[in-house]
Design a protein around this motif. Structure first.
Motif, PDB file in Angstrom:
ATOM      1  N   GLN A  17       0.836  -1.197   0.000  1.00  0.00           N
ATOM      2  CA  GLN A  17       0.000   0.000   0.000  1.00  0.00           C
ATOM      3  C   GLN A  17       0.875   1.254   0.000  1.00  0.00           C
ATOM      4  O   GLN A  17       2.042   1.222   0.391  1.00  0.00           O
ATOM      5  N   ASN A  18       0.276   2.342  -0.428  1.00  0.00           N
ATOM      6  CA  ASN A  18       0.954   3.640  -0.371  1.00  0.00           C
ATOM      7  C   ASN A  18       0.509   4.376   0.889  1.00  0.00           C
ATOM      8  O   ASN A  18      -0.652   4.265   1.307  1.00  0.00           O
ATOM      9  N   THR A  20       0.971   8.291   3.072  1.00  0.00           N
ATOM     10  CA  THR A  20       1.423   9.683   3.023  1.00  0.00           C
ATOM     11  C   THR A  20       1.363  10.280   4.415  1.00  0.00           C
ATOM     12  O   THR A  20       0.359  10.133   5.112  1.00  0.00           O
ATOM     13  N   ARG A  64      11.100   4.606  -3.842  1.00  0.00           N
ATOM     14  CA  ARG A  64       9.687   4.596  -3.496  1.00  0.00           C
ATOM     15  C   ARG A  64       9.289   5.763  -2.597  1.00  0.00           C
ATOM     16  O   ARG A  64       8.113   5.963  -2.324  1.00  0.00           O
ATOM     17  N   SER A  66       9.069   9.806  -1.712  1.00  0.00           N
ATOM     18  CA  SER A  66       9.094  11.142  -2.303  1.00  0.00           C
ATOM     19  C   SER A  66       8.568  12.142  -1.290  1.00  0.00           C
ATOM     20  O   SER A  66       7.713  11.824  -0.467  1.00  0.00           O
ATOM     21  N   GLU A  78       5.662  10.684   1.035  1.00  0.00           N
ATOM     22  CA  GLU A  78       4.905   9.556   0.529  1.00  0.00           C
ATOM     23  C   GLU A  78       5.821   8.357   0.364  1.00  0.00           C
ATOM     24  O   GLU A  78       6.950   8.488  -0.135  1.00  0.00           O
ATOM     25  N   GLN A  80       5.593   4.728  -1.472  1.00  0.00           N
ATOM     26  CA  GLN A  80       4.801   3.892  -2.380  1.00  0.00           C
ATOM     27  C   GLN A  80       5.192   2.423  -2.201  1.00  0.00           C
ATOM     28  O   GLN A  80       6.338   2.118  -1.872  1.00  0.00           O
ATOM     29  N   ARG A  81       4.228   1.561  -2.418  1.00  0.00           N
ATOM     30  CA  ARG A  81       4.468   0.102  -2.374  1.00  0.00           C
ATOM     31  C   ARG A  81       5.257  -0.262  -1.116  1.00  0.00           C
ATOM     32  O   ARG A  81       6.363  -0.810  -1.181  1.00  0.00           O
ATOM     33  N   THR A  82       4.678   0.046   0.015  1.00  0.00           N
ATOM     34  CA  THR A  82       5.389  -0.154   1.280  1.00  0.00           C
ATOM     35  C   THR A  82       5.871  -1.588   1.449  1.00  0.00           C
ATOM     36  O   THR A  82       5.237  -2.550   0.978  1.00  0.00           O
TER      37      THR A  82
END
Lengths: 115, 109
Positions: A17-18, A20, A64, A66, A78, A80-82
């Motif tokens: 999951q992403n 933030t 991944r 940012s 953020e 991404q693709r934890t």
């Protein structure tokens, strides 16, 4: 409370999951930093903003991770693709613009757990 | 080798003891130096900046030796409330801060 604030304080997510995170620095502080900290280690530098400009970033942020600070005030980080290895405390800090003052004021952190 | 290295600790000392922490850094171009304190499950907070001339704040004394790339922190008359992890921080002229992994101090009655 006029300190650095971070939201959320805790986050549990599933692998892939992403997520933030948000950081609100102390007002008038133009410099903002993101760090990651795991148990038994010191904070690991991720990136640094002066106003809206991202001036320094670790190699970790080229993949991944940012970070943005679009208006020079709050910032977002953020992931991404934890992955499970991303589980850590994510700390934000800010420091004021006046010359010679480099103290970093840390927020309470966002604790991330990736299942 | 890490950019900033600290004594591994932990340090367990009785109240009233004097304790010293050391820190070495590898980047000779480093510009600013600090000691931060971090309590368990809390964020780091600045303890003191470190200058070449040395500086003192009450029971705490910090020293910087640029030639040896070495920083120290001395705590005199330790209090129970000094129990924490002490982080050595080195900042480059580009604004990047590198933290050591910290030294844990426990002051016992």
């Amino acid at each position: 409370d006029t300190g650095v604030s971070q939201d959320p304080r805790h986050k549990i997510t599933k692998r892939g999951q992403n997520v933030t995170f948000r950081c609100d620095p102390i007002s008038e502080h133009n410099r903002l930093y993101w760090y990651r900290q795991t148990l038994g280690q010191g904070p690991e530098f991720l990136t640094y903003f002066q106003n809206e400009a991202q001036l320094e970033k670790s190699r970790l942020l080229s993949d991944r991770f940012s970070a943005e600070r679009p208006k020079g005030s709050f910032s977002t980080l953020e992931i991404q693709r934890t992955e499970q290895g991303d589980s850590a405390m994510y700390l934000c800090a800010s420091s004021p613009p006046w010359a010679g003052e480099e103290t970093q004021y840390f927020g309470p952190g966002t604790r991330l757990l990736v299942l | 080798r890490k950019e900033v290295e600290q004594d591994p600790g932990p340090f367990n000392v009785p109240e009233g003891a004097t304790v010293a922490f050391n820190c070495t850094y590898s980047n000779s171009a480093s510009q600013s130096f600090f000691w931060y304190r971090q309590d368990c499950r809390k964020e780091p907070k600045l303890l003191m900046s470190v200058y070449s001339s040395g500086n003192e704040d009450g029971r705490f004394t910090a020293q910087l030796n640029r030639a040896s790339q070495y920083i120290s922190l001395l705590i005199r008359d330790s209090k129970l409330s000094d129990s924490a992890t002490y982080l050595c921080v080195v900042t480059s002229n580009a604004g990047k801060s590198t933290f050591g992994d910290g030294t844990t101090l426990t002051v016992k009655p």
